[in-house]
Structure formats: structure tokens, C-alpha cells
Design an enzyme around this catalytic site. Sequence first.
Site, mmCIF file in Angstrom:
data_model
loop_
_atom_site.group_PDB
_atom_site.id
_atom_site.type_symbol
_atom_site.label_atom_id
_atom_site.label_comp_id
_atom_site.label_asym_id
_atom_site.label_seq_id
_atom_site.Cartn_x
_atom_site.Cartn_y
_atom_site.Cartn_z
ATOM 1 N N SER A 191 0.828 -1.214 0.000
ATOM 2 C CA SER A 191 0.000 0.000 0.000
ATOM 3 C C SER A 191 0.858 1.258 0.000
ATOM 4 O O SER A 191 0.330 2.371 -0.114
ATOM 5 C CB SER A 191 -0.942 0.011 1.206
ATOM 6 O OG SER A 191 -0.244 -0.233 2.413
ATOM 7 N N GLU A 226 -9.769 -8.790 4.511
ATOM 8 C CA GLU A 226 -9.977 -7.416 4.047
ATOM 9 C C GLU A 226 -11.311 -7.251 3.332
ATOM 10 O O GLU A 226 -11.638 -8.000 2.411
ATOM 11 C CB GLU A 226 -8.844 -6.982 3.109
ATOM 12 C CG GLU A 226 -9.021 -5.552 2.608
ATOM 13 C CD GLU A 226 -7.792 -4.974 1.939
ATOM 14 O OE1 GLU A 226 -7.872 -3.827 1.456
ATOM 15 O OE2 GLU A 226 -6.751 -5.651 1.907
#
Length: 265
Positions: free
Chosen positions: A42, A178
Site C-alpha cells: 500500500s 480485508e
Amino acid sequence: MTIQKILKMKNKEKIVMVTAYDAPTAKILEKAGVDIILVGDSLGNNVLGYDSTIPVTLEEMIIHLQAVRRGAPNSFIVADLPFLSYGYSIEESVKNAGLLIKNGANAVKIEGGAQNCEIIQKCLNIGIPVMGHIGFTPQSLNMFGGYKVQGKEESAKKKLLDNALALENCGVFSIVLEMVTESIAKEITEKLSIPTIGIGAGRYCDGQVLVFHDIVGLNPEFKPKFSKMYANTFEIMLNAIEKFKMEVKDKTFPSKENVFEEGGK
């Protein structure tokens, strides 16, 4: 922190995991006493200016991992294997996982389910601990057709549970869930003997992970439902830079206390 301690935290104490991509951030997280620091791919969205994690390279991951390790020498660090660094070849996958360990990680995180079991087992055979990651997996963004919550249909729930059980059987020490429905996250958490760490997975996981930049408000315009902004650091930093700019323009910085004089200190 060790893997053994992480395993013992299941059903006893919530696990806290936060991302870091540089030494100053890592220093803050170590000082705060978070359980796990995640050097996530990320970093592509949050640091490198990409619009997804897909462009992130192994070389970029290693540079940021090294920085995080220098900033948090005593922390348990998990590093992501980025897109195309695993999956196409078992040998290359294991080699790349090993490079992350060599450069400061205590464990690696691999996105995907049962299809990765052979890679995971090969990693474990040579001493590389692995964290799993299922649900919405950002590296597969194009397959999902966008950022979509997973596990809404019965077939999708079954697939998630099957993958979670397969990963546990493969030997991962924990699994990130997630953007899945709270109900399937709860079911998976209850059926596994290893910890689950949620991000957008509801209240019943064994732990929670968020992106550092989201927690401290470095990108206040980005407000995903599953996250929470605990400070507006963007505004604090913006105000500081604006004050510096103003003082330079009106010649009040540097002041006498900021300059060196002959014979002075």
C-alpha cells in the site's frame, strides 16, 4: 513480539497492526507499542503516488522495509510480497520472500488463498513465516472490478471459509481479512485456531490493521467506511509550512536566534 506470542493472543488480547513505509513512522509505531508493523505494498497508494498497489516492485518494497527496520529495530515486522514477485514460479516466489527476510522482515504476507499453499509450504520449509491475506486482495483489483466488499453471497462465503481453512492447514500463522462482511469474518475467526486480523472485516476478528496515513489523517479526503481518522495531521503540517512560508516572505525567519555570529556559539 514473536509468532508464538501472536498465536497466544487469539481469543485473549486484540492484535494491533499498523502500516509503516519509512523510519520516522516506524519509530512512532515502536514507541506506541503496536504489536505488528506492516510494510505493505500500500506504499504505492500512500507514498509513491500510484493509484493502486499493482505497480509496486520488490526493489521498492526492500528499500522501504530497510528504512522501517532502521526506525523500529525491536519490532515484529511483516512485509508484503508485491504483485508479480510470487505466484508464477515457486522458486522465484521463495527467493523473493527470502529477500524480504534478509532485509529486515520477520515474516512475509502473501495475498490469495489455497492456490498459494505450495509456495507457503516451501517458505516454511526454509524458515520463512507467512501471513495470509484473503477477501478483497488489492493486487487482484482488476479481477474484482473495483474496491468491492467480499462474502455477500453464500458461494462467496464458502470460498472465503475454504481458503481460510486451506491457509491454516498450509501453516500460515495468521490471516488478514480485508473488506468482507462481518458475519463471514466472525465465522472464519471462530473456526480457525490462528488469529485473524481485519481491515474492513467488522468487530469479531482477533485483531485490526489500518494504514498509518489514514489513522493520522495525512489524506483527509480519503475516508473509507472501515477506517477512522484519529487526527488531522494534514492540516497541522499544512499550517506549519504556511507559517514558514509567511515568515520567510516577511523576513521574520531566520531571526537573530537562528544565525551564527563570530565568536558566538
